[in-house]
Design a protein around this motif. Structure first.
Motif, PDB file in Angstrom:
ATOM      1  N   ILE A   1       0.818  -1.215   0.000  1.00 49.59           N
ATOM      2  CA  ILE A   1       0.000   0.000   0.000  1.00 49.59           C
ATOM      3  C   ILE A   1       0.851   1.265   0.000  1.00 49.59           C
ATOM      4  CG2 ILE A   1      -0.312   0.125   2.503  1.00 49.59           C
ATOM      5  CD1 ILE A   1      -2.917   0.971  -0.216  1.00 49.59           C
ATOM      6  N   ILE A   2       1.971   1.250   0.695  1.00 48.35           N
ATOM      7  CA  ILE A   2       2.839   2.438   0.718  1.00 48.35           C
ATOM      8  C   ILE A   2       3.391   2.707  -0.679  1.00 48.35           C
ATOM      9  CG2 ILE A   2       4.937   3.470   1.686  1.00 48.35           C
ATOM     10  CD1 ILE A   2       2.577   3.231   3.658  1.00 48.35           C
ATOM     11  N   GLY A   3       3.817   1.665  -1.373  1.00 49.12           N
ATOM     12  CA  GLY A   3       4.302   1.825  -2.743  1.00 49.12           C
ATOM     13  C   GLY A   3       3.219   2.350  -3.662  1.00 49.12           C
ATOM     14  N   GLN A   4       2.006   1.864  -3.495  1.00 49.65           N
ATOM     15  CA  GLN A   4       0.896   2.338  -4.322  1.00 49.65           C
ATOM     16  C   GLN A   4       0.606   3.812  -4.037  1.00 49.65           C
ATOM     17  OE1 GLN A   4      -2.598  -0.128  -3.994  1.00 49.65           O
ATOM     18  NE2 GLN A   4      -1.429  -2.010  -4.279  1.00 49.65           N
ATOM     19  N   LEU A   5       0.641   4.182  -2.780  1.00 51.26           N
ATOM     20  CA  LEU A   5       0.392   5.587  -2.433  1.00 51.26           C
ATOM     21  C   LEU A   5       1.497   6.495  -2.960  1.00 51.26           C
ATOM     22  CD1 LEU A   5      -0.949   5.204   1.218  1.00 51.26           C
ATOM     23  CD2 LEU A   5      -2.269   5.753  -0.832  1.00 51.26           C
ATOM     24  N   GLN A   6       2.741   6.003  -2.930  1.00 54.25           N
ATOM     25  CA  GLN A   6       3.852   6.808  -3.444  1.00 54.25           C
ATOM     26  C   GLN A   6       3.725   7.030  -4.953  1.00 54.25           C
ATOM     27  OE1 GLN A   6       7.160   4.493  -1.984  1.00 54.25           O
ATOM     28  NE2 GLN A   6       7.436   5.833  -0.215  1.00 54.25           N
ATOM     29  N   ARG A   7       3.123   6.090  -5.629  1.00 49.15           N
ATOM     30  CA  ARG A   7       2.953   6.222  -7.080  1.00 49.15           C
ATOM     31  C   ARG A   7       1.671   6.948  -7.467  1.00 49.15           C
ATOM     32  NH1 ARG A   7       5.020   1.169  -6.344  1.00 49.15           N
ATOM     33  NH2 ARG A   7       3.014   0.111  -6.518  1.00 49.15           N
ATOM     34  N   ALA A   8       0.801   7.221  -6.510  1.00 49.68           N
ATOM     35  CA  ALA A   8      -0.463   7.901  -6.800  1.00 49.68           C
ATOM     36  C   ALA A   8      -0.185   9.286  -7.357  1.00 49.68           C
ATOM     37  CB  ALA A   8      -1.320   7.985  -5.549  1.00 49.68           C
ATOM     38  N   GLY A   9      -0.956   9.655  -8.351  1.00 49.20           N
ATOM     39  CA  GLY A   9      -0.734  10.926  -9.012  1.00 49.20           C
ATOM     40  C   GLY A   9      -1.691  12.025  -8.605  1.00 49.20           C
ATOM     41  N   SER A  10      -2.671  11.696  -7.761  1.00 50.87           N
ATOM     42  CA  SER A  10      -3.632  12.712  -7.346  1.00 50.87           C
ATOM     43  C   SER A  10      -4.213  12.356  -5.989  1.00 50.87           C
ATOM     44  CB  SER A  10      -4.770  12.815  -8.369  1.00 50.87           C
ATOM     45  OG  SER A  10      -5.555  11.627  -8.357  1.00 50.87           O
ATOM     46  N   ALA A  11      -4.825  13.340  -5.371  1.00 49.25           N
ATOM     47  CA  ALA A  11      -5.480  13.104  -4.082  1.00 49.25           C
ATOM     48  C   ALA A  11      -6.615  12.103  -4.251  1.00 49.25           C
ATOM     49  CB  ALA A  11      -6.003  14.419  -3.517  1.00 49.25           C
ATOM     50  N   GLU A  12      -7.312  12.191  -5.384  1.00 50.39           N
ATOM     51  CA  GLU A  12      -8.406  11.256  -5.640  1.00 50.39           C
ATOM     52  C   GLU A  12      -7.918   9.812  -5.625  1.00 50.39           C
ATOM     53  OE1 GLU A  12      -9.709  15.184  -7.299  1.00 50.39           O
ATOM     54  OE2 GLU A  12      -7.849  14.051  -7.336  1.00 50.39           O
ATOM     55  N   GLU A  13      -6.712   9.584  -6.152  1.00 46.42           N
ATOM     56  CA  GLU A  13      -6.146   8.230  -6.138  1.00 46.42           C
ATOM     57  C   GLU A  13      -5.888   7.746  -4.714  1.00 46.42           C
ATOM     58  OE1 GLU A  13      -3.079   7.025  -8.992  1.00 46.42           O
ATOM     59  OE2 GLU A  13      -3.453   8.952  -9.999  1.00 46.42           O
ATOM     60  N   PHE A  14      -5.451   8.626  -3.840  1.00 47.24           N
ATOM     61  CA  PHE A  14      -5.255   8.255  -2.429  1.00 47.24           C
ATOM     62  C   PHE A  14      -6.571   7.756  -1.843  1.00 47.24           C
ATOM     63  CE2 PHE A  14      -1.243  10.275  -2.735  1.00 47.24           C
ATOM     64  CZ  PHE A  14      -0.513  10.005  -1.594  1.00 47.24           C
ATOM     65  N   PHE A  15      -7.621   8.522  -2.063  1.00 50.57           N
ATOM     66  CA  PHE A  15      -8.925   8.168  -1.516  1.00 50.57           C
ATOM     67  C   PHE A  15      -9.441   6.863  -2.132  1.00 50.57           C
ATOM     68  CE2 PHE A  15      -8.626  12.452  -0.059  1.00 50.57           C
ATOM     69  CZ  PHE A  15      -9.411  12.506   1.076  1.00 50.57           C
ATOM     70  N   GLN A  16      -9.226   6.676  -3.426  1.00 53.05           N
ATOM     71  CA  GLN A  16      -9.682   5.449  -4.088  1.00 53.05           C
ATOM     72  C   GLN A  16      -8.886   4.240  -3.622  1.00 53.05           C
ATOM     73  OE1 GLN A  16      -9.352   6.574  -8.191  1.00 53.05           O
ATOM     74  NE2 GLN A  16     -11.225   7.793  -8.163  1.00 53.05           N
ATOM     75  N   LEU A  17      -7.569   4.370  -3.538  1.00 54.67           N
ATOM     76  CA  LEU A  17      -6.732   3.255  -3.099  1.00 54.67           C
ATOM     77  C   LEU A  17      -7.091   2.786  -1.691  1.00 54.67           C
ATOM     78  CD1 LEU A  17      -3.221   4.357  -4.413  1.00 54.67           C
ATOM     79  CD2 LEU A  17      -4.442   2.276  -5.050  1.00 54.67           C
ATOM     80  N   LEU A  18      -7.422   3.737  -0.827  1.00 55.68           N
ATOM     81  CA  LEU A  18      -7.700   3.401   0.563  1.00 55.68           C
ATOM     82  C   LEU A  18      -9.187   3.190   0.840  1.00 55.68           C
ATOM     83  CD1 LEU A  18      -5.141   5.815   2.221  1.00 55.68           C
ATOM     84  CD2 LEU A  18      -4.967   3.329   1.988  1.00 55.68           C
ATOM     85  N   GLY A  19     -10.020   3.422  -0.184  1.00 54.48           N
ATOM     86  CA  GLY A  19     -11.453   3.205  -0.023  1.00 54.48           C
ATOM     87  C   GLY A  19     -12.122   4.199   0.908  1.00 54.48           C
TER      88      GLY A  19
END
Length: 118
Positions: free
Chosen positions: A14-32
């Motif tokens: 999850i940390i790697g996915q968050l580091q690669r996220a390109g927007s705040a929306e992606e953070f919210f989507q990745l973490l549900g």
């Protein structure tokens, strides 16, 4: 099985996915985490900065991925809740906003001795 196929089918941390996220929306989507797009448009950087501040106090090393993801989700929800209750200006997570309301230190009056006026 080839190495490239093995890495693409294994779940990324999850940390790697968050580091690669390109927007705040992606953070919210990745973490549900549900969010109001209007609030996110106004406070996205503030929310992510606050999330980073909260994450700095968490030790995620060695945790199972599910538990690490749950902690990240809780931290994002906490940061988001801060901005549901008040504005980015009230929260002041960035230095420039903190400095804008910091008490100004009184300037010391310049001392000029009478001898220097000759």
């Amino acid at each position: 099985m080839s190495a490239s196929l093995a890495t693409t089918t294994e779940p990324a941390d999850i940390i790697g996915q968050l580091q690669r996220a390109g927007s705040a929306e992606e953070f919210f989507q990745l973490l549900g985490v549900d969010y109001d797009p209007k609030l996110l448009n106004v406070a996205r950087l503030h929310i992510l900065k606050r999330m980073g501040q909260y994450l700095a106090g968490e030790d995620l090393t060695g945790l199972p991925q599910g538990e690490a993801a749950a902690r990240c989700k809780a931290v994002l929800e906490r940061a988001y809740a801060d901005f549901l209750a008040s504005s980015p200006l009230d929260q002041r997570v960035f230095k420039v906003l903190k400095d804008a309301v910091a008490p100004k230190s009184p300037r010391k009056a310049a001392f000029v001795s009478l001898d220097a006026l000759k």
